[in-house]
Scaffold this motif. Structure first.
Motif, PDB file in Angstrom:
ATOM      1  N   GLY A 371      99.964  31.044  26.020  1.00 60.83           N
ATOM      2  CA  GLY A 371     100.605  29.806  25.604  1.00 60.83           C
ATOM      3  C   GLY A 371      99.657  28.791  25.009  1.00 60.83           C
ATOM      4  O   GLY A 371     100.072  27.694  24.622  1.00 60.83           O
ATOM      5  N   GLU A 372      98.369  29.134  24.912  1.00 59.80           N
ATOM      6  CA  GLU A 372      97.369  28.214  24.386  1.00 59.80           C
ATOM      7  C   GLU A 372      97.139  28.458  22.891  1.00 59.80           C
ATOM      8  O   GLU A 372      97.266  29.577  22.405  1.00 59.80           O
ATOM      9  CB  GLU A 372      96.041  28.411  25.134  1.00 59.80           C
ATOM     10  CG  GLU A 372      94.913  27.506  24.656  1.00 59.80           C
ATOM     11  CD  GLU A 372      93.600  27.801  25.358  1.00 59.80           C
ATOM     12  OE1 GLU A 372      92.899  26.852  25.718  1.00 59.80           O
ATOM     13  OE2 GLU A 372      93.276  29.000  25.538  1.00 59.80           O
ATOM     14  N   THR A 373      96.814  27.388  22.186  1.00 63.91           N
ATOM     15  CA  THR A 373      96.395  27.498  20.790  1.00 63.91           C
ATOM     16  C   THR A 373      94.903  27.221  20.721  1.00 63.91           C
ATOM     17  O   THR A 373      94.440  26.166  21.162  1.00 63.91           O
ATOM     18  CB  THR A 373      97.147  26.504  19.900  1.00 63.91           C
ATOM     19  OG1 THR A 373      98.540  26.798  19.940  1.00 63.91           O
ATOM     20  CG2 THR A 373      96.660  26.598  18.457  1.00 63.91           C
ATOM     21  N   MET A 374      94.164  28.200  20.197  1.00 61.58           N
ATOM     22  CA  MET A 374      92.715  28.026  20.065  1.00 61.58           C
ATOM     23  C   MET A 374      92.341  28.028  18.592  1.00 61.58           C
ATOM     24  O   MET A 374      92.741  28.916  17.832  1.00 61.58           O
ATOM     25  CB  MET A 374      91.955  29.134  20.791  1.00 61.58           C
ATOM     26  CG  MET A 374      90.442  29.014  20.635  1.00 61.58           C
ATOM     27  SD  MET A 374      89.509  30.096  21.734  1.00 61.58           S
ATOM     28  CE  MET A 374      89.666  29.203  23.283  1.00 61.58           C
ATOM     29  N   ALA A 375      91.579  27.034  18.195  1.00 64.37           N
ATOM     30  CA  ALA A 375      91.071  26.974  16.825  1.00 64.37           C
ATOM     31  C   ALA A 375      89.733  27.710  16.771  1.00 64.37           C
ATOM     32  O   ALA A 375      88.913  27.605  17.682  1.00 64.37           O
ATOM     33  CB  ALA A 375      90.903  25.532  16.381  1.00 64.37           C
ATOM     34  N   LEU A 545      95.566  20.748  16.014  1.00 64.91           N
ATOM     35  CA  LEU A 545      96.717  21.513  16.501  1.00 64.91           C
ATOM     36  C   LEU A 545      96.373  22.276  17.772  1.00 64.91           C
ATOM     37  O   LEU A 545      97.255  22.678  18.533  1.00 64.91           O
ATOM     38  CB  LEU A 545      97.178  22.526  15.431  1.00 64.91           C
ATOM     39  CG  LEU A 545      97.941  22.008  14.230  1.00 64.91           C
ATOM     40  CD1 LEU A 545      98.085  23.130  13.192  1.00 64.91           C
ATOM     41  CD2 LEU A 545      99.315  21.520  14.645  1.00 64.91           C
ATOM     42  N   ALA A 546      95.078  22.518  17.991  1.00 65.25           N
ATOM     43  CA  ALA A 546      94.645  23.428  19.042  1.00 65.25           C
ATOM     44  C   ALA A 546      94.406  22.701  20.359  1.00 65.25           C
ATOM     45  O   ALA A 546      94.070  21.516  20.400  1.00 65.25           O
ATOM     46  CB  ALA A 546      93.371  24.143  18.604  1.00 65.25           C
ATOM     47  N   ASP A 547      94.587  23.466  21.450  1.00 68.95           N
ATOM     48  CA  ASP A 547      94.248  22.960  22.774  1.00 68.95           C
ATOM     49  C   ASP A 547      92.741  22.994  22.985  1.00 68.95           C
ATOM     50  O   ASP A 547      92.166  22.091  23.600  1.00 68.95           O
ATOM     51  CB  ASP A 547      94.942  23.814  23.850  1.00 68.95           C
ATOM     52  CG  ASP A 547      96.448  23.821  23.673  1.00 68.95           C
ATOM     53  OD1 ASP A 547      97.049  22.741  23.743  1.00 68.95           O
ATOM     54  OD2 ASP A 547      97.018  24.908  23.448  1.00 68.95           O
ATOM     55  N   ARG A 548      92.098  24.074  22.509  1.00 68.38           N
ATOM     56  CA  ARG A 548      90.657  24.213  22.596  1.00 68.38           C
ATOM     57  C   ARG A 548      90.118  24.763  21.280  1.00 68.38           C
ATOM     58  O   ARG A 548      90.877  25.285  20.452  1.00 68.38           O
ATOM     59  CB  ARG A 548      90.262  25.152  23.746  1.00 68.38           C
ATOM     60  CG  ARG A 548      90.524  24.592  25.135  1.00 68.38           C
ATOM     61  CD  ARG A 548      89.886  25.488  26.192  1.00 68.38           C
ATOM     62  NE  ARG A 548      90.423  26.841  26.141  1.00 68.38           N
ATOM     63  CZ  ARG A 548      89.752  27.920  26.577  1.00 68.38           C
ATOM     64  NH1 ARG A 548      88.520  27.795  27.039  1.00 68.38           N
ATOM     65  NH2 ARG A 548      90.318  29.120  26.514  1.00 68.38           N
ATOM     66  N   VAL A 549      88.804  24.684  21.141  1.00 73.52           N
ATOM     67  CA  VAL A 549      88.141  25.125  19.906  1.00 73.52           C
ATOM     68  C   VAL A 549      87.007  26.064  20.283  1.00 73.52           C
ATOM     69  O   VAL A 549      86.277  25.818  21.257  1.00 73.52           O
ATOM     70  CB  VAL A 549      87.584  23.933  19.107  1.00 73.52           C
ATOM     71  CG1 VAL A 549      86.963  24.408  17.797  1.00 73.52           C
ATOM     72  CG2 VAL A 549      88.669  22.900  18.840  1.00 73.52           C
ATOM     73  N   ALA A 550      86.872  27.166  19.513  1.00 71.91           N
ATOM     74  CA  ALA A 550      85.742  28.082  19.665  1.00 71.91           C
ATOM     75  C   ALA A 550      84.897  28.009  18.400  1.00 71.91           C
ATOM     76  O   ALA A 550      85.424  28.108  17.288  1.00 71.91           O
ATOM     77  CB  ALA A 550      86.218  29.506  19.895  1.00 71.91           C
ATOM     78  N   HIS A 563      88.135  19.593  21.058  1.00 71.10           N
ATOM     79  CA  HIS A 563      87.595  19.034  19.828  1.00 71.10           C
ATOM     80  C   HIS A 563      86.622  17.889  20.128  1.00 71.10           C
ATOM     81  O   HIS A 563      85.496  17.862  19.590  1.00 71.10           O
ATOM     82  CB  HIS A 563      88.762  18.544  18.958  1.00 71.10           C
ATOM     83  CG  HIS A 563      88.347  17.828  17.712  1.00 71.10           C
ATOM     84  ND1 HIS A 563      87.579  18.407  16.727  1.00 71.10           N
ATOM     85  CD2 HIS A 563      88.587  16.543  17.300  1.00 71.10           C
ATOM     86  CE1 HIS A 563      87.372  17.539  15.754  1.00 71.10           C
ATOM     87  NE2 HIS A 563      87.976  16.398  16.076  1.00 71.10           N
ATOM     88  N   GLN A 564      87.003  16.982  21.011  1.00 66.88           N
ATOM     89  CA  GLN A 564      86.153  15.831  21.311  1.00 66.88           C
ATOM     90  C   GLN A 564      84.886  16.251  22.039  1.00 66.88           C
ATOM     91  O   GLN A 564      83.793  15.717  21.787  1.00 66.88           O
ATOM     92  CB  GLN A 564      86.940  14.811  22.152  1.00 66.88           C
ATOM     93  CG  GLN A 564      88.070  14.126  21.388  1.00 66.88           C
ATOM     94  CD  GLN A 564      87.575  13.350  20.177  1.00 66.88           C
ATOM     95  OE1 GLN A 564      86.451  12.828  20.161  1.00 66.88           O
ATOM     96  NE2 GLN A 564      88.401  13.284  19.128  1.00 66.88           N
ATOM     97  N   GLU A 565      85.005  17.239  22.940  1.00 67.19           N
ATOM     98  CA  GLU A 565      83.822  17.710  23.657  1.00 67.19           C
ATOM     99  C   GLU A 565      82.791  18.295  22.701  1.00 67.19           C
ATOM    100  O   GLU A 565      81.591  17.994  22.794  1.00 67.19           O
ATOM    101  CB  GLU A 565      84.224  18.753  24.698  1.00 67.19           C
ATOM    102  CG  GLU A 565      84.975  18.187  25.893  1.00 67.19           C
ATOM    103  CD  GLU A 565      85.510  19.295  26.793  1.00 67.19           C
ATOM    104  OE1 GLU A 565      85.961  18.968  27.898  1.00 67.19           O
ATOM    105  OE2 GLU A 565      85.488  20.477  26.369  1.00 67.19           O
TER     106      GLU A 565
END
Length: 600
Positions: A371-375, A545-550, A563-565
């Motif tokens: 259910g997560e969106t990862m960029a 759009l993403a919950d987290r970013v890789a 994104h902010q982290e």
């Protein structure tokens, strides 16, 4: 022969009609050999005896024989026309179906023009071979054998004279066959290259016109054409030389037989009618003998076309069922708790790369929760597109493991895997079909008008209602009648129309203006709430759009966070998001300054 025998499975269903056609053609040729015998009877009988009635009877017999021969040859043509069209259709259908199942790596290596030439020109050549050369090699061979038997029965001494060129002809034909095979292969490969140039020029006509490159394309086409012309002329020279030998040697033997026959008639050892019949039979055999040259040439071209056809067919295709890699861990329980998308120590290098070359992806460990969106963010060439291609198995992992909700993707049938994972590529590809057909291609078949409308709304593709026929409008080849942004929105609608459990998107909004992008992102947020998504992103608006970013760097996952982290803690990420000229570590602004600039 070994090559051509590979066509037998396709010919077997129509073998009865083909064998019947061969028998009918042999019968027609043998009927033609009766004509010299009738001529002998006319010369030695009615003509010698001064019987006009007998001459008319002989003429009627000759007319009847000619009509019978024509009817039999026409019947042969009727017997082979429909079955061989079916054989060609089955060959072409099998080739097309096989090409659809070949790995993406195969299509990366092969020029499309080579595949087109194999599916069109080569298969047409095979149909012509089965219809004409194959039949007439047998028919003409049988005709020559029967005709020589008739000649030896009429006058064996003259018949032996005609047999003298046999051994030289066999030697010359053997030499010709090997040389012609090499030239024929080169010509067919060059024809495929020429097809590639034409296809690329047609598909890229806007680029060619926009940059004024029509002259360079014409030069490239001219160069390929000249190469093909040179090879075709080499084929023509070989064919001319074999034809000259095949014509000259039998003609010399026929001249020798004629001189010897005239001497025997003058000595009274041979009747005039027998000499006329002998010479008529020998002349009737000229065509079967002279045709050997181009029949052999057509057989060589057919053999080359068969090899080219099976070069594609013999390429291993993607398996339909599960094919877990050796040593892969067993899959999870599909009915168990959702686990999302996992990459476990994934290594990837392209199939045609050298074994000792550095991998594109090396030791990827990444977990996209259910259910997560990862960029997925990274510099150009970092391997983002390659990583997304591994999820639906467009490419195979070199090592490691990818799981969907705990199940190894190699343990899933490809059809099931690709029904779970939907794709949206940066380069949207549309087909020569209607708007609705292009979008519904992303569903398994149960989708209807409601699902189509929902997907178009998510992609902000309301422009389709302004098209001449709405969703029934044909978009044309490659969708080039639409703008880049319109094509990208339809491709996005195709990705979401089936409400997939997993969604993989490679920068799907790059061609949209900022206002349309904002509307699409707002609609996408609703869709992504119930979907596990991996999104390649280059712009901050898409990342949000993403919950987290890789962050992907140097083929490895360098950092994962919000994104902010990442803006605060990772200089490379902050630099990628800021659009600053100087990368971190080269005297440019530091992470804090970049983060401030990006947040503003």
């Amino acid at each position: 022969m070994r090559t051509l025998l590979r066509l037998w499975p396709y010919v077997r269903p129509v073998r009865a009609r083909l064998f019947t056609a061969v028998v009918v053609a042999i019968a027609a040729s043998c009927v033609g050999l009766v004509i010299p015998l009738v001529l002998k009877w006319i010369v030695d009988g009615p003509v010698a005896g001064g019987d006009p009635g007998g001459v008319w009877l002989g003429a009627l017999l000759l007319l009847g024989i000619g009509v019978a021969e024509a009817v039999l040859f026409g019947f042969r043509r009727w017997l082979v026309a429909r079955p061989l069209a079916g054989v060609e259709a089955r060959l072409r259908g099998d080739l097309f179906a096989h090409v659809q199942r070949l790995p993406v790596a195969f299509h990366d290596r092969w020029a499309s023009g080579q595949l087109l030439s194999r599916g069109t020109t080569d298969l047409m050549m095979l149909r012509m071979f089965l219809a004409f050369p194959l039949t007439f090699l047998v028919v003409n061979g049988a005709t020559i054998v029967v005709g020589m038997a008739v000649l030896l029965a009429q006058e064996w001494t003259l018949g032996l004279v005609l047999l003298l060129p046999v051994l030289p002809l066999i030697a010359v034909c053997s030499l010709f066959e090997s040389r012609y095979a090499r030239v024929a292969r080169r010509a067919q490969d060059q024809a495929g290259d020429l097809t590639t140039v034409v296809e690329e020029s047609v598909l890229g006509i806007r680029i060619i016109k926009g940059f004024g490159r029509h002259r360079s394309q014409a030069r490239a086409f001219g160069e390929q054409s000249r190469q093909l012309r040179t090879t075709e002329l080499a084929k023509a020279r070989l064919l001319a030389s074999i034809w000259a030998v095949i014509v000259i040697l039998p003609e010399l033997a026929l001249g020798g037989a004629l001189v010897l026959g005239v001497v025997q008639v003058a000595d009274g050892a041979l009747s005039a009618g027998t000499l006329v019949a002998f010479l008529t039979t020998a002349l009737a055999l000229r065509w079967p003998v002279e045709s050997i040259g181009f029949l052999l040439a057509m057989c060589q071209e057919a053999a080359t076309a068969t090899r080219r056809y099976f070069e594609v067919i013999d390429t291993a295709r993607e398996s339909d069922g599960p094919d877990a890699l050796p040593g892969a861990a067993p899959g999870g329980d599909p009915d168990g708790p959702a686990d999302g998308l996992r990459f476990a120590d994934v290594v990837f290098r392209f199939p045609d790369a050298a074994p000792d070359s550095p991998p594109v992806l090396d030791g990827i460990d990444l977990h996209v929760r259910s259910g997560e969106t990862m960029a997925l963010v990274g510099a150009t060439g970092s391997g983002k597109t390659a990583l997304t291609a591994l999820v639906p198995r467009l490419h195979e992992v070199t090592a490691g493991r990818i799981t969907l909700d705990g199940e190894d993707i190699t343990a899933l049938p490809r059809a099931e895997l690709r029904s779970r994972v939907a794709l949206a590529f940066e380069e949207p590809t549309l087909f020569s079909a209607s708007v609705g057909e292009n979008v519904l291609m992303g569903a398994d078949g149960g989708a209807g008008e409601a699902e189509l409308r929902r997907a178009l709304e998510v992609a902000q593709a309301g422009f389709v209602d302004r098209l001449p026929d709405g969703t029934a409008t044909e978009v044309g080849e490659q969708g080039l009648s639409l703008s880049g942004g319109q094509r990208q929105r339809l491709a996005l609608a195709r990705a979401v129309v089936g409400a997939p459990r997993f969604l993989v998107m490679d920068d799907p909004l790059s061609a949209l203006d900022v206002h349309t992008e904002a509307l699409v992102e707002e609609a996408l947020r609703r869709v992504l709430k119930g979907t596990t998504a991996l999104v390649v992103a280059h712009r901050p608006s898409t990342v949000l759009l993403a919950d987290r970013v890789a962050l992907l760097s140097g083929g490895r996952i360098a950092a994962v966070g919000t994104h902010q982290e990442l803006l605060r803690e990772n200089a490379e990420y902050a630099w990628l998001m800021s659009g600053a000229d100087a990368p971190p570590g080269t005297g440019g602004p530091g992470p804090a300054e970049l983060a401030k600039g990006t947040s503003r």
